[in-house]
Design a protein around this motif. Structure first.
Motif, PDB file in Angstrom:
ATOM      1  N   THR A 118     -13.762  14.564 -10.805  1.00  0.00           N
ATOM      2  CA  THR A 118     -12.793  13.736 -10.863  1.00  0.00           C
ATOM      3  C   THR A 118     -12.986  12.536 -10.141  1.00  0.00           C
ATOM      4  N   LEU A 119     -13.682  12.477  -9.083  1.00  0.00           N
ATOM      5  CA  LEU A 119     -13.967  11.382  -8.092  1.00  0.00           C
ATOM      6  C   LEU A 119     -15.096  10.468  -9.008  1.00  0.00           C
ATOM      7  N   MET A 120     -15.922  11.183  -9.573  1.00  0.00           N
ATOM      8  CA  MET A 120     -16.911  10.601 -10.510  1.00  0.00           C
ATOM      9  C   MET A 120     -16.455   9.727 -11.674  1.00  0.00           C
ATOM     10  N   LEU A 121     -15.523  10.452 -12.294  1.00  0.00           N
ATOM     11  CA  LEU A 121     -14.823   9.800 -13.299  1.00  0.00           C
ATOM     12  C   LEU A 121     -13.666   8.589 -12.720  1.00  0.00           C
ATOM     13  N   ALA A 122     -13.215   8.592 -11.681  1.00  0.00           N
ATOM     14  CA  ALA A 122     -12.617   7.692 -11.095  1.00  0.00           C
ATOM     15  C   ALA A 122     -13.418   6.383 -10.891  1.00  0.00           C
ATOM     16  N   VAL A 123     -14.729   6.664 -10.197  1.00  0.00           N
ATOM     17  CA  VAL A 123     -15.587   5.416 -10.012  1.00  0.00           C
ATOM     18  C   VAL A 123     -16.144   4.996 -10.960  1.00  0.00           C
ATOM     19  N   MET A 124     -15.975   5.578 -12.293  1.00  0.00           N
ATOM     20  CA  MET A 124     -16.551   5.119 -13.609  1.00  0.00           C
ATOM     21  C   MET A 124     -15.523   4.137 -14.339  1.00  0.00           C
ATOM     22  N   SER A 125     -14.523   4.197 -13.481  1.00  0.00           N
ATOM     23  CA  SER A 125     -13.465   3.051 -13.870  1.00  0.00           C
ATOM     24  C   SER A 125     -13.899   1.626 -13.417  1.00  0.00           C
ATOM     25  N   TYR A 126     -15.080   1.699 -12.748  1.00  0.00           N
ATOM     26  CA  TYR A 126     -15.840   0.334 -12.583  1.00  0.00           C
ATOM     27  C   TYR A 126     -14.953  -0.413 -11.735  1.00  0.00           C
ATOM     28  N   ASN A 127     -13.897   0.039 -10.911  1.00  0.00           N
ATOM     29  CA  ASN A 127     -12.876  -0.653 -10.180  1.00  0.00           C
ATOM     30  C   ASN A 127     -13.586  -0.651  -8.682  1.00  0.00           C
ATOM     31  N   ALA A 128     -13.876  -1.672  -7.941  1.00  0.00           N
ATOM     32  CA  ALA A 128     -14.616  -1.741  -6.736  1.00  0.00           C
ATOM     33  C   ALA A 128     -13.694  -1.037  -5.772  1.00  0.00           C
ATOM     34  N   TRP A 129     -12.581  -1.282  -5.937  1.00  0.00           N
ATOM     35  CA  TRP A 129     -11.623  -0.929  -4.804  1.00  0.00           C
ATOM     36  C   TRP A 129     -11.474   0.623  -4.621  1.00  0.00           C
ATOM     37  N   ILE A 130     -11.416   1.239  -5.900  1.00  0.00           N
ATOM     38  CA  ILE A 130     -11.792   2.640  -6.036  1.00  0.00           C
ATOM     39  C   ILE A 130     -12.839   3.192  -5.650  1.00  0.00           C
ATOM     40  N   PHE A 131     -14.027   2.565  -6.065  1.00  0.00           N
ATOM     41  CA  PHE A 131     -15.199   2.911  -5.527  1.00  0.00           C
ATOM     42  C   PHE A 131     -15.258   2.979  -3.713  1.00  0.00           C
ATOM     43  N   LEU A 132     -14.675   1.863  -3.199  1.00  0.00           N
ATOM     44  CA  LEU A 132     -14.678   1.910  -1.876  1.00  0.00           C
ATOM     45  C   LEU A 132     -13.600   2.926  -1.288  1.00  0.00           C
ATOM     46  N   GLY A 133     -12.730   3.242  -2.190  1.00  0.00           N
ATOM     47  CA  GLY A 133     -11.970   4.264  -1.551  1.00  0.00           C
ATOM     48  C   GLY A 133     -12.623   5.601  -1.326  1.00  0.00           C
ATOM     49  N   VAL A 134     -13.517   5.920  -2.563  1.00  0.00           N
ATOM     50  CA  VAL A 134     -14.218   7.150  -2.625  1.00  0.00           C
ATOM     51  C   VAL A 134     -15.353   7.282  -1.485  1.00  0.00           C
ATOM     52  N   VAL A 135     -15.895   6.099  -1.211  1.00  0.00           N
ATOM     53  CA  VAL A 135     -16.942   6.118  -0.057  1.00  0.00           C
ATOM     54  C   VAL A 135     -16.202   6.098   1.221  1.00  0.00           C
ATOM     55  N   ALA A 136     -15.186   5.551   1.462  1.00  0.00           N
ATOM     56  CA  ALA A 136     -14.354   5.558   2.627  1.00  0.00           C
ATOM     57  C   ALA A 136     -13.672   6.908   2.989  1.00  0.00           C
TER      58      ALA A 136
END
Length: 162
Positions: A118-136
């Motif tokens: 689920t997290l991988m698919l969220a990152v695949m939205s290519y939204n930088a804010w979502i990516f930073l949310g996953v990393v944080a």
């Protein structure tokens, strides 16, 4: 759909019904994704705890042969008395404990896989804010959960800093 990271506040995340159209919606979405990342780290720690309990519950001399039972050609001591009955009961108890821990680890693994994908698919939205949310969320989860894992192993007490 864009295939490069962007800092947009408009996106569709995971499902058509999860459509974000405002900065507030984006902030809430990032918060949900951050919490999912923390959950992922908690589940990883839970799997390690269950494994530790399983290893402590099953003594080191408890071999694969003990789990599966004696070989058919093994006649034992030939006595057939109480020692065989108590050994059989002990083996059944060990098998039951081992099986419960195995089922627990399997369920935690399934949860970890579902949350991870689920997290991988969220990152695949290519939204930088979502990516930073996953990393944080991953960093926060690891920071909070890792000390709980170490305390259980006695790493803090057995390796003092000098």
């Amino acid at each position: 759909m864009e295939m490069t990271f962007s800092f947009s506040d408009r996106l569709v995340l995971l499902f058509d019904c999860w459509s974000v159209h405002s900065p507030t919606g984006l902030a809430l979405s990032v918060l949900v994704i951050l919490l999912l990342s923390v959950l992922y780290e908690v589940v990883k720690m839970g799997k390690a705890k269950v494994l530790r309990r399983a290893l402590l519950a099953v003594p080191p001399t408890f071999s694969q042969d003990t789990l599966l039972g004696p070989n058919e050609g093994d006649s034992g001591d030939g006595g057939g008395g109480d020692s065989e009955d108590s050994g059989g009961q002990e083996r059944e108890a060990m098998q039951g404990r081992w099986f419960r821990y195995h089922v627990g680890q399997t369920l935690l693994h399934v949860v970890q896989v579902v949350v991870g994908y689920t997290l991988m698919l969220a990152v695949m939205s290519y939204n930088a804010w979502i990516f930073l949310g996953v990393v944080a969320g991953s960093a926060l989860g690891y920071f909070v959960v890792y000390p709980l894992l170490c305390v259980g192993y006695g790493a803090v007490a057995s390796h003092p800093i000098q």
